[in-house]
Design a protein around this motif. Sequence first.
Motif, short mmCIF file in Angstrom:
data_model
loop_
_atom_site.label_atom_id
_atom_site.label_comp_id
_atom_site.label_asym_id
_atom_site.label_seq_id
_atom_site.Cartn_x
_atom_site.Cartn_y
_atom_site.Cartn_z
N ARG A 1 -12.04 0.54 -1.39
CA ARG A 1 -11.74 0.99 -2.49
C ARG A 1 -12.52 1.38 -3.18
O ARG A 1 -13.58 1.23 -3.35
CB ARG A 1 -10.89 -0.09 -3.50
CG ARG A 1 -9.54 -0.34 -3.03
CD ARG A 1 -8.86 -1.49 -4.22
NE ARG A 1 -8.83 -1.48 -5.69
CZ ARG A 1 -7.76 -0.16 -5.99
NH1 ARG A 1 -6.66 -0.23 -4.82
NH2 ARG A 1 -7.39 -0.57 -7.13
N LEU B 1 -10.15 -1.35 4.12
CA LEU B 1 -11.19 -0.06 3.46
C LEU B 1 -11.43 -0.35 1.90
O LEU B 1 -11.18 -1.42 1.24
CB LEU B 1 -9.42 0.59 2.77
CG LEU B 1 -9.47 1.62 1.48
CD1 LEU B 1 -9.02 3.04 2.30
CD2 LEU B 1 -8.34 1.50 0.23
N SER C 1 0.92 -1.14 -0.27
CA SER C 1 -0.19 -0.06 0.18
C SER C 1 0.57 1.03 -0.12
O SER C 1 0.61 2.22 -0.55
CB SER C 1 -0.86 0.15 1.30
OG SER C 1 -0.12 0.05 1.91
N ASP C 2 2.26 0.76 0.77
CA ASP C 2 3.20 2.48 0.34
C ASP C 2 4.81 1.91 0.82
O ASP C 2 4.31 0.69 0.74
CB ASP C 2 2.64 3.41 1.38
CG ASP C 2 2.50 2.67 2.84
OD1 ASP C 2 3.86 2.36 3.35
OD2 ASP C 2 2.14 2.84 3.99
N HIS D 1 -5.81 -4.94 5.41
CA HIS D 1 -4.80 -4.47 5.37
C HIS D 1 -4.22 -4.79 7.31
O HIS D 1 -3.36 -5.61 7.39
CB HIS D 1 -4.52 -2.91 6.38
CG HIS D 1 -5.13 -2.21 5.40
ND1 HIS D 1 -3.81 -0.94 5.02
CD2 HIS D 1 -5.90 -1.25 4.31
CE1 HIS D 1 -4.54 -0.51 3.89
NE2 HIS D 1 -5.50 -0.86 3.41
N PRO E 1 -15.17 5.21 5.22
CA PRO E 1 -14.93 6.93 5.05
C PRO E 1 -14.07 5.73 3.29
O PRO E 1 -14.23 5.07 3.77
CB PRO E 1 -14.02 7.00 5.93
CG PRO E 1 -14.18 5.46 6.94
CD PRO E 1 -15.49 5.11 6.39
N LYS E 2 -13.57 6.65 2.50
CA LYS E 2 -12.95 6.50 1.34
C LYS E 2 -11.25 5.83 2.21
O LYS E 2 -10.24 6.72 2.04
CB LYS E 2 -12.50 7.69 0.31
CG LYS E 2 -13.44 7.72 -0.13
CD LYS E 2 -14.76 6.32 -0.54
CE LYS E 2 -16.16 6.16 -1.20
NZ LYS E 2 -16.75 5.33 -1.32
N GLN E 3 -11.41 5.96 3.31
CA GLN E 3 -10.08 5.93 4.37
C GLN E 3 -9.95 4.93 4.84
O GLN E 3 -11.46 4.05 5.52
CB GLN E 3 -9.56 6.58 5.47
CG GLN E 3 -10.76 6.93 5.86
CD GLN E 3 -10.72 8.57 6.84
OE1 GLN E 3 -9.95 9.43 6.79
NE2 GLN E 3 -10.84 8.70 7.74
N LYS E 4 -8.93 4.17 5.60
CA LYS E 4 -9.02 2.67 6.56
C LYS E 4 -10.02 3.16 7.67
O LYS E 4 -10.08 3.75 8.46
CB LYS E 4 -7.14 2.58 6.86
CG LYS E 4 -7.54 0.88 7.17
CD LYS E 4 -5.94 0.51 7.22
CE LYS E 4 -4.79 1.66 8.18
NZ LYS E 4 -3.98 1.22 8.68
N ASN F 1 -8.67 -3.90 10.11
CA ASN F 1 -8.65 -2.48 9.59
C ASN F 1 -8.97 -3.41 7.23
O ASN F 1 -8.00 -3.48 7.28
CB ASN F 1 -7.59 -2.02 9.32
CG ASN F 1 -7.36 -1.52 11.58
OD1 ASN F 1 -8.52 -0.99 11.42
ND2 ASN F 1 -6.02 -2.91 11.99
#
Length: 173
Positions: free
Chosen positions: A86, A84, A45-46, A165, A121-124, A82
């Motif tokens: 997409r 997300l 993811s990063d 995650h 939300p568009k986050q975790k 956790n």
Amino acid sequence: MMQTGPHHAAEEDALREENNKLIIYPRGFNITWGNDDRYWRIVNSDESENSRVAELKQVSWLEVTCSTDKVEFGKRYKVGFNVLLRPDAFGWKGLDVYVMAKVGKAGKFFPKKVSLGDDHPKQKFIIPKTPLVISIDRSTAKEKSIHLGLYEVWSSKWKGGLEIHNAFIEKVD
């Protein structure tokens, strides 16, 4: 089934302990259809350490499990994932998934119903929203382990765009 547990990868890639929390990363998951890249893939993811996520492309049968024996008798633990959704996620509207946990392999599952398709939300975010807490009672538990899973195996609907995650098992007392 994707067998990415610690017996197939270095344990430090699969499990991390911090304070009173165990974090299980995708390399510690068992994912049904996980070895078929038409359905799942493990991606970074990063650029940070432990940034791998299990990315669901599409499945009609969602079953992701993990476990640990790094828990103590007489303690209670909050468990969850956790995740997300997409922007290209599909198939979740009006669909319930279940986070389930049990003590020991033969223990009774404690389920928590979760709706992923409604205004996330568009986050975790953490599922379940309200904690799923289980106790490891020496008088009833035959073994000292927690088994945790994320399931949607009943609807036969195709769904995708979910990133997992990690899973967590956090001591609450």
